[in-house]
Scaffold this motif. Sequence first.
Motif, PDB file in Angstrom:
ATOM      1  N   VAL A  63       7.594  17.440  27.733  1.00  0.00           N
ATOM      2  CA  VAL A  63       7.819  18.739  27.107  1.00  0.00           C
ATOM      3  C   VAL A  63       7.814  19.792  28.205  1.00  0.00           C
ATOM      4  CG1 VAL A  63       6.948  20.448  25.468  1.00  0.00           C
ATOM      5  CG2 VAL A  63       6.715  18.006  24.960  1.00  0.00           C
ATOM      6  N   ALA A  64       8.814  20.647  28.216  1.00  0.00           N
ATOM      7  CA  ALA A  64       8.884  21.730  29.199  1.00  0.00           C
ATOM      8  C   ALA A  64       8.248  22.984  28.614  1.00  0.00           C
ATOM      9  CB  ALA A  64      10.337  21.998  29.584  1.00  0.00           C
ATOM     10  N   SER A  65       7.362  23.604  29.377  1.00  0.00           N
ATOM     11  CA  SER A  65       6.698  24.822  28.924  1.00  0.00           C
ATOM     12  C   SER A  65       7.581  26.041  29.197  1.00  0.00           C
ATOM     13  CB  SER A  65       5.349  24.978  29.622  1.00  0.00           C
ATOM     14  OG  SER A  65       5.541  25.275  30.999  1.00  0.00           O
ATOM     15  N   LEU A 164       8.377  20.601  17.792  1.00  0.00           N
ATOM     16  CA  LEU A 164       8.554  21.162  19.130  1.00  0.00           C
ATOM     17  C   LEU A 164       9.891  21.860  19.334  1.00  0.00           C
ATOM     18  CD1 LEU A 164       6.922  18.339  21.291  1.00  0.00           C
ATOM     19  CD2 LEU A 164       5.908  20.479  20.487  1.00  0.00           C
ATOM     20  N   ASP A 165      10.930  21.437  18.614  1.00  0.00           N
ATOM     21  CA  ASP A 165      12.236  22.095  18.743  1.00  0.00           C
ATOM     22  C   ASP A 165      12.223  23.514  18.191  1.00  0.00           C
ATOM     23  OD1 ASP A 165      13.240  19.861  19.932  1.00  0.00           O
ATOM     24  OD2 ASP A 165      14.419  19.175  18.203  1.00  0.00           O
ATOM     25  N   GLY A 221       3.199  27.266   9.510  1.00  0.00           N
ATOM     26  CA  GLY A 221       4.184  27.691   8.520  1.00  0.00           C
ATOM     27  C   GLY A 221       5.506  26.950   8.611  1.00  0.00           C
ATOM     28  N   LEU A 222       5.666  26.044   9.591  1.00  0.00           N
ATOM     29  CA  LEU A 222       6.893  25.249   9.671  1.00  0.00           C
ATOM     30  C   LEU A 222       7.021  24.323   8.469  1.00  0.00           C
ATOM     31  CD1 LEU A 222       7.164  24.163  13.413  1.00  0.00           C
ATOM     32  CD2 LEU A 222       8.741  25.613  12.150  1.00  0.00           C
ATOM     33  N   HIS A 223       5.898  23.865   7.946  1.00  0.00           N
ATOM     34  CA  HIS A 223       5.884  22.965   6.802  1.00  0.00           C
ATOM     35  C   HIS A 223       4.819  23.454   5.824  1.00  0.00           C
ATOM     36  CE1 HIS A 223       8.383  20.136   9.061  1.00  0.00           C
ATOM     37  NE2 HIS A 223       7.603  20.394  10.096  1.00  0.00           N
ATOM     38  N   HIS A 224       4.833  22.874   4.639  1.00  0.00           N
ATOM     39  CA  HIS A 224       3.862  23.256   3.611  1.00  0.00           C
ATOM     40  C   HIS A 224       3.301  22.012   2.936  1.00  0.00           C
ATOM     41  CE1 HIS A 224       5.964  27.085   4.159  1.00  0.00           C
ATOM     42  NE2 HIS A 224       4.899  27.662   3.635  1.00  0.00           N
TER      43      HIS A 224
END
Length: 231
Positions: A63-65, A164-165, A221-224
């Motif tokens: 993963v790139a920061s 992550l996207d 908040g990306l998912h519920h």
Amino acid sequence: MSEANPLWGAPRIHGELLKLGIEVSQATVAKYMVRRQGAPSPSWRSFLRNHAEGIAAIDMFVVASASFRLLYVMIILAHDRRKIMRTAVTEHPSEAWLSRQVTEAFPWDTAPHYLLRDRDASYGAYFRKRIEVMGIKDVVTAPRSPWQNPYVERVIGSIRRECLDHIVIFNERHLRRVLSSYADYYQRTRTHLSLEKDCPDSRPIQHRSVGRVVAVPRVGGLHHHYERLAA
């Protein structure tokens, strides 16, 4: 039947057909069976399916920061319930660090029979010795064959697509927090087709009589998560 059951001969298939009310001679069955060279052996998919309860898989991805630092994420997955046993983040994935992650993922007598991994150079002699001491058999995939480690590859894909996207990672601490939040969502909330629409940590069914449905935000908040609250 011949393709799905490589250990069956013509008499066995003929017997099954008779039980299904299909009147055909055994010679005809033998004529149309799949021809194989050598002794029949189970496929790689069959091995993964038949030994799922005793298999864990380990893999890493990058993963790139926001500052363009490369962070390495290690994930260990148990095959039986697709459960994420451990995630960890580092800039330098040494064999000693990887060995410690396996030890912490499987304390005491919880080690699996097999550990499936690729041929990354980070899994050096120190790593191999550690899992041997733990009583784990090291199973190495063929070169450039990620399909031989499909379950953990699928989880890595889910982490990227569903988390992550959509997030800018600032540093190592931030990535750990995001992965911890997603892993908790994955374990206790997200349903899986391979588990008959259940979660790795089995989620009880709430009947309509319990109360109204409310939405609880997960992973920032990306998912519920949806559950019923008593009136």
